[in-house]
Scaffold this active site. Structure first.
Site, short mmCIF file in Angstrom:
data_model
loop_
_atom_site.label_atom_id
_atom_site.label_comp_id
_atom_site.label_asym_id
_atom_site.label_seq_id
_atom_site.Cartn_x
_atom_site.Cartn_y
_atom_site.Cartn_z
N CYS A 7 0.85 -1.20 0.00
CA CYS A 7 0.00 0.00 0.00
C CYS A 7 0.88 1.25 0.00
O CYS A 7 0.54 2.26 -0.64
CB CYS A 7 -0.94 0.00 1.21
SG CYS A 7 -2.37 -1.10 1.01
N ASP A 30 10.57 -6.00 -8.84
CA ASP A 30 10.82 -6.61 -7.53
C ASP A 30 12.18 -6.14 -7.02
O ASP A 30 13.16 -6.05 -7.77
CB ASP A 30 10.80 -8.15 -7.66
CG ASP A 30 10.65 -8.83 -6.30
OD1 ASP A 30 9.59 -9.39 -6.03
OD2 ASP A 30 11.62 -8.78 -5.49
N GLY A 93 4.34 -19.51 0.68
CA GLY A 93 5.52 -18.64 0.60
C GLY A 93 5.20 -17.16 0.49
O GLY A 93 6.06 -16.37 0.09
N THR A 95 5.05 -13.58 1.61
CA THR A 95 5.72 -12.78 2.65
C THR A 95 5.12 -11.39 2.79
O THR A 95 5.29 -10.75 3.82
CB THR A 95 7.23 -12.64 2.37
OG1 THR A 95 7.42 -12.00 1.11
CG2 THR A 95 7.91 -14.00 2.36
N HIS A 98 -0.44 -8.54 0.86
CA HIS A 98 -1.23 -7.72 -0.07
C HIS A 98 -1.15 -8.51 -1.37
O HIS A 98 -0.04 -8.69 -1.90
CB HIS A 98 -0.62 -6.32 -0.18
CG HIS A 98 -1.34 -5.37 -1.11
ND1 HIS A 98 -1.65 -4.06 -0.76
CD2 HIS A 98 -1.76 -5.52 -2.40
CE1 HIS A 98 -2.24 -3.45 -1.79
NE2 HIS A 98 -2.32 -4.32 -2.79
N HIS A 100 -0.57 -10.22 -4.73
CA HIS A 100 0.31 -9.78 -5.82
C HIS A 100 0.62 -10.95 -6.73
O HIS A 100 0.60 -12.11 -6.32
CB HIS A 100 1.61 -9.17 -5.27
CG HIS A 100 2.33 -10.02 -4.26
ND1 HIS A 100 1.93 -10.08 -2.93
CD2 HIS A 100 3.38 -10.86 -4.38
CE1 HIS A 100 2.74 -10.91 -2.29
NE2 HIS A 100 3.63 -11.40 -3.13
N HIS A 102 3.59 -12.29 -9.32
CA HIS A 102 4.96 -12.18 -9.82
C HIS A 102 4.93 -12.48 -11.32
O HIS A 102 4.31 -13.47 -11.74
CB HIS A 102 5.86 -13.22 -9.18
CG HIS A 102 6.01 -13.11 -7.69
ND1 HIS A 102 7.14 -12.58 -7.09
CD2 HIS A 102 5.19 -13.46 -6.67
CE1 HIS A 102 7.01 -12.64 -5.77
NE2 HIS A 102 5.83 -13.17 -5.49
P1 5GP Z 1 5.92 -13.02 -1.80
O1 5GP Z 1 7.09 -13.69 -1.15
O2 5GP Z 1 4.99 -12.42 -0.78
O3 5GP Z 1 5.21 -13.84 -2.82
O4 5GP Z 1 6.54 -11.84 -2.65
C1 5GP Z 1 6.86 -10.60 -2.13
C2 5GP Z 1 7.84 -9.96 -3.09
O5 5GP Z 1 7.91 -8.58 -2.82
C3 5GP Z 1 9.26 -10.52 -2.94
O6 5GP Z 1 9.69 -11.04 -4.19
C4 5GP Z 1 10.08 -9.32 -2.49
O7 5GP Z 1 11.37 -9.29 -3.05
C5 5GP Z 1 9.22 -8.15 -2.95
N1 5GP Z 1 9.34 -6.97 -2.12
C6 5GP Z 1 9.26 -6.93 -0.75
N2 5GP Z 1 9.40 -5.68 -0.31
C7 5GP Z 1 9.59 -4.89 -1.42
C8 5GP Z 1 9.79 -3.49 -1.60
O8 5GP Z 1 9.84 -2.70 -0.66
N3 5GP Z 1 9.93 -3.06 -2.88
C9 5GP Z 1 9.88 -3.91 -3.95
N4 5GP Z 1 10.04 -3.37 -5.17
N5 5GP Z 1 9.68 -5.24 -3.81
C10 5GP Z 1 9.54 -5.72 -2.56
ZN ZN Z 2 -1.78 -3.31 1.17
#
Ligand code: 5GP
Ligand code: ZN
Length: 114
Positions: A7, A30, A93, A95, A98, A100, A102
């Site tokens: 957000c 990312d 997985g 983290t 919110h 999203h 990839h």
């Molecule tokens: P998840 O592990 O939740 O599927 O993916 C979260 C993704 O968000 C990860 O690939 C991580 O590198 C990316 N990410 C986390 N914090 C930030 C940030 O502050 N900026 C950007 N650009 N990516 C982020």
């Molecule tokens: Zn959010």
């Protein structure tokens, strides 16, 4: 959500390399890329995960996937092939809570995923 990293990316409180934005979604690079192309696509509206989607979100989710279809052309990975991933919940997985997607490309991906 005030304490949500994504957000804050939407509100520009946290800077990011945005590659596309409209009134409903934002796509940015990312911070820890796992492939030569690694884009995160999120709805601007805070939705915690795929588990929290409801029927009212069907247009939004369709818009996200049709936008990804356009973005992969611009990113030059449409014909080569690419991967779109949603991690949901702890074992999935996820983290950042919110929702999203990839978008990963420009390398060969293995299956099954790790
Ligand atoms: P998840 O592990 O939740 O599927 O993916 C979260 C993704 O968000 C990860 O690939 C991580 O590198 C990316 N990410 C986390 N914090 C930030 C940030 O502050 N900026 C950007 N650009 N990516 C982020
Ligand atoms: Zn959010």
């Amino acid at each position: 959500m005030t304490d949500c990293i994504f957000c804050k990316i939407v509100s520009k409180e946290i800077p990011s390399e945005i590659i596309y934005e409209d009134d409903k979604l934002i796509a940015f690079k990312d911070i820890d890329p796992q492939a030569p192309v690694h884009i995160i696509v999120i709805p601007k509206k805070h939705i915690k995960s795929l588990n929290e989607l409801d029927q009212n979100d069907s247009t939004l989710i369709g818009h996200i996937f049709l936008t990804i279809k356009e973005l992969v052309k611009q990113l030059g990975i449409k014909e080569k092939g690419y991967r779109v991933v949603n991690n949901c919940g702890e074992l999935g997985g996820q983290t950042v809570p919110h929702i999203h997607f990839h978008v990963l490309g420009d390398r060969k991906f293995s299956w099954p995923p790790g």
